[in-house]
Design a protein around this motif. Sequence first.
Motif, PDB file in Angstrom:
ATOM      1  N   ILE A   1       4.591 -17.984 -11.369  1.00  0.00           N
ATOM      2  CA  ILE A   1       5.307 -17.377 -10.238  1.00  0.00           C
ATOM      3  C   ILE A   1       4.362 -17.114  -9.075  1.00  0.00           C
ATOM      4  CG2 ILE A   1       6.413 -15.231  -9.480  1.00  0.00           C
ATOM      5  CD1 ILE A   1       8.361 -17.081 -10.770  1.00  0.00           C
ATOM      6  N   SER A   2       3.152 -16.655  -9.358  1.00  0.00           N
ATOM      7  CA  SER A   2       2.221 -16.339  -8.266  1.00  0.00           C
ATOM      8  C   SER A   2       1.818 -17.602  -7.502  1.00  0.00           C
ATOM      9  CB  SER A   2       0.973 -15.631  -8.812  1.00  0.00           C
ATOM     10  OG  SER A   2       0.294 -16.443  -9.743  1.00  0.00           O
ATOM     11  N   ILE A   3       1.560 -18.703  -8.206  1.00  0.00           N
ATOM     12  CA  ILE A   3       1.214 -19.956  -7.525  1.00  0.00           C
ATOM     13  C   ILE A   3       2.425 -20.518  -6.797  1.00  0.00           C
ATOM     14  CG2 ILE A   3       0.348 -22.309  -7.826  1.00  0.00           C
ATOM     15  CD1 ILE A   3      -1.204 -21.337 -10.255  1.00  0.00           C
ATOM     16  N   LEU A   4       3.607 -20.404  -7.428  1.00  0.00           N
ATOM     17  CA  LEU A   4       4.836 -20.842  -6.773  1.00  0.00           C
ATOM     18  C   LEU A   4       5.059 -20.072  -5.481  1.00  0.00           C
ATOM     19  CD1 LEU A   4       7.578 -22.307  -6.662  1.00  0.00           C
ATOM     20  CD2 LEU A   4       8.479 -20.547  -8.179  1.00  0.00           C
ATOM     21  N   ARG A   5       4.865 -18.755  -5.522  1.00  0.00           N
ATOM     22  CA  ARG A   5       5.032 -17.918  -4.339  1.00  0.00           C
ATOM     23  C   ARG A   5       4.099 -18.392  -3.214  1.00  0.00           C
ATOM     24  NH1 ARG A   5       3.623 -13.656  -6.607  1.00  0.00           N
ATOM     25  NH2 ARG A   5       5.675 -12.776  -7.059  1.00  0.00           N
ATOM     26  N   ASN A   6       2.840 -18.594  -3.546  1.00  0.00           N
ATOM     27  CA  ASN A   6       1.868 -19.019  -2.533  1.00  0.00           C
ATOM     28  C   ASN A   6       2.207 -20.398  -1.978  1.00  0.00           C
ATOM     29  OD1 ASN A   6       0.426 -16.649  -2.825  1.00  0.00           O
ATOM     30  ND2 ASN A   6      -0.980 -17.489  -4.340  1.00  0.00           N
ATOM     31  N   SER A   7       2.723 -21.269  -2.834  1.00  0.00           N
ATOM     32  CA  SER A   7       3.095 -22.614  -2.382  1.00  0.00           C
ATOM     33  C   SER A   7       4.259 -22.549  -1.392  1.00  0.00           C
ATOM     34  CB  SER A   7       3.473 -23.476  -3.580  1.00  0.00           C
ATOM     35  OG  SER A   7       2.396 -23.594  -4.485  1.00  0.00           O
ATOM     36  N   LEU A   8       5.233 -21.700  -1.670  1.00  0.00           N
ATOM     37  CA  LEU A   8       6.368 -21.537  -0.749  1.00  0.00           C
ATOM     38  C   LEU A   8       5.910 -20.944   0.569  1.00  0.00           C
ATOM     39  CD1 LEU A   8       9.071 -20.101  -3.199  1.00  0.00           C
ATOM     40  CD2 LEU A   8       8.907 -22.435  -2.345  1.00  0.00           C
ATOM     41  N   LEU A   9       5.055 -19.923   0.496  1.00  0.00           N
ATOM     42  CA  LEU A   9       4.575 -19.276   1.716  1.00  0.00           C
ATOM     43  C   LEU A   9       3.742 -20.230   2.564  1.00  0.00           C
ATOM     44  CD1 LEU A   9       3.586 -15.767   0.293  1.00  0.00           C
ATOM     45  CD2 LEU A   9       5.569 -16.330   1.715  1.00  0.00           C
ATOM     46  N   ALA A  10       3.088 -21.197   1.904  1.00  0.00           N
ATOM     47  CA  ALA A  10       2.287 -22.189   2.630  1.00  0.00           C
ATOM     48  C   ALA A  10       3.147 -23.323   3.174  1.00  0.00           C
ATOM     49  CB  ALA A  10       1.207 -22.749   1.710  1.00  0.00           C
ATOM     50  N   GLY A  11       4.457 -23.270   2.926  1.00  0.00           N
ATOM     51  CA  GLY A  11       5.364 -24.290   3.444  1.00  0.00           C
ATOM     52  C   GLY A  11       5.317 -25.603   2.698  1.00  0.00           C
ATOM     53  N   MET A  12       4.888 -25.565   1.446  1.00  0.00           N
ATOM     54  CA  MET A  12       4.722 -26.804   0.684  1.00  0.00           C
ATOM     55  C   MET A  12       6.019 -27.319   0.078  1.00  0.00           C
ATOM     56  SD  MET A  12       1.097 -25.993  -1.217  1.00  0.00           S
ATOM     57  CE  MET A  12       1.131 -27.548  -2.096  1.00  0.00           C
ATOM     58  N   GLY A  13       7.067 -26.498   0.076  1.00  0.00           N
ATOM     59  CA  GLY A  13       8.318 -26.932  -0.521  1.00  0.00           C
ATOM     60  C   GLY A  13       9.290 -25.781  -0.661  1.00  0.00           C
ATOM     61  N   GLN A  14      10.311 -25.983  -1.465  1.00  0.00           N
ATOM     62  CA  GLN A  14      11.347 -24.991  -1.713  1.00  0.00           C
ATOM     63  C   GLN A  14      11.529 -24.862  -3.229  1.00  0.00           C
ATOM     64  OE1 GLN A  14      14.801 -26.057   0.739  1.00  0.00           O
ATOM     65  NE2 GLN A  14      13.428 -27.220   2.084  1.00  0.00           N
ATOM     66  N   THR A  15      12.350 -23.916  -3.650  1.00  0.00           N
ATOM     67  CA  THR A  15      12.575 -23.772  -5.080  1.00  0.00           C
ATOM     68  C   THR A  15      13.998 -23.301  -5.340  1.00  0.00           C
ATOM     69  OG1 THR A  15      11.589 -22.949  -7.132  1.00  0.00           O
ATOM     70  CG2 THR A  15      11.894 -21.341  -5.364  1.00  0.00           C
ATOM     71  N   ILE A  16      14.419 -23.446  -6.590  1.00  0.00           N
ATOM     72  CA  ILE A  16      15.702 -22.916  -7.059  1.00  0.00           C
ATOM     73  C   ILE A  16      15.396 -21.881  -8.126  1.00  0.00           C
ATOM     74  CG2 ILE A  16      17.857 -23.430  -8.248  1.00  0.00           C
ATOM     75  CD1 ILE A  16      17.762 -26.233  -7.053  1.00  0.00           C
ATOM     76  N   LEU A  17      15.739 -20.636  -7.816  1.00  0.00           N
ATOM     77  CA  LEU A  17      15.453 -19.505  -8.699  1.00  0.00           C
ATOM     78  C   LEU A  17      16.445 -18.381  -8.393  1.00  0.00           C
ATOM     79  CD1 LEU A  17      11.582 -18.745  -8.750  1.00  0.00           C
ATOM     80  CD2 LEU A  17      13.004 -19.320 -10.721  1.00  0.00           C
ATOM     81  N   PRO A  18      16.609 -17.415  -9.271  1.00  0.00           N
ATOM     82  CA  PRO A  18      17.209 -16.147  -8.846  1.00  0.00           C
ATOM     83  C   PRO A  18      16.283 -15.500  -7.818  1.00  0.00           C
ATOM     84  CG  PRO A  18      17.167 -16.331 -11.244  1.00  0.00           C
ATOM     85  CD  PRO A  18      16.305 -17.430 -10.718  1.00  0.00           C
TER      86      PRO A  18
END
Length: 312
Positions: A227-244
């Motif tokens: 989750i922490s790496i996913l969060r940083n990736s989203l904040l860096a504009g690297m992509g999107q995700t599907i999650l609650p």
Amino acid sequence: MMELRQLRYFVAIAEHGTFSKAASKVHIAQSALSHQLAQLEEELGAALFLRSRRGVTLTEAGALFHVHALSILRQVADAQASVSSLLKAPSGRVIFGLPHSVSHALALPLIAAVRQSLPMVNLELTEELTGNLTQQLQAGSLHLSILFDDGQLDDFLSEVLVSERMSLIYPTTDKARRGKTSVSFKEALSQPLILPAQPHGVRPIIEDAALKAGLQPPNVLADISSISILRNSLLAGMGQTILPVMPLKAEIESGLLSSLPIRSPEVTRRVALCRARHIPLSTAAQAVSEVAKRVMKELCQKKIWVDATFIG
């Protein structure tokens, strides 16, 4: 015939890495400890440790046996605690597994509730990938765990308690969706997505939902199960995700990330409280199970657990 004390000696050696430290921990002479280990290895027909000048490390056979030894010793401790708890408040250690994407919603409220309701219970929370939690629950390393109902829970005694709505979560700098109140599942699947690797988290749920809806599988840009790496990736504009939304609630509320609920069809994940079929729960673990169900219900009813509905 294998004895419980040999299991305790073996675990002590594995944890401390040297015979001298382990002997001091279990209060026997080092020569006696070595003798007991030799008997255990002879009975098993395998070396359990690799010896070196710096100490000992587990062999492949030793690592496998270590999991079972811990489970057996835990069950013995549970049995003792259950008997002693018959006429008094539940007590003892309870190990409870949480997936990364649920811990933000449940961990602190559960700790607080157990402290208040079960002051003699030592609750230990462990946060892991769902695939790891499944293995640990099967091996008896966990008393209880939260898992997702993806059709693969037949090995456990499970109770589905919560349904969480899934959303498309993306950097707020993406202006294309301004003014929208939802997004179709088809459109969400087509976005450059960052998702947990199979078989962890929401990945099997999303892929199964896409298959049932007759849609193309998700367009996965990267497999990230943290989750922490996913969060940083989203904040860096690297992509999107599907999650609650709950795992990323702070970033969404602060405006760093945005979310849109998925419609046509709506996609949900079902959260289940699980335990191993073949291992009875201790009195303390049973009490924690009841507290966990109560906490999850309250979090949903009070809307603290965002986009979650209690269905237990």
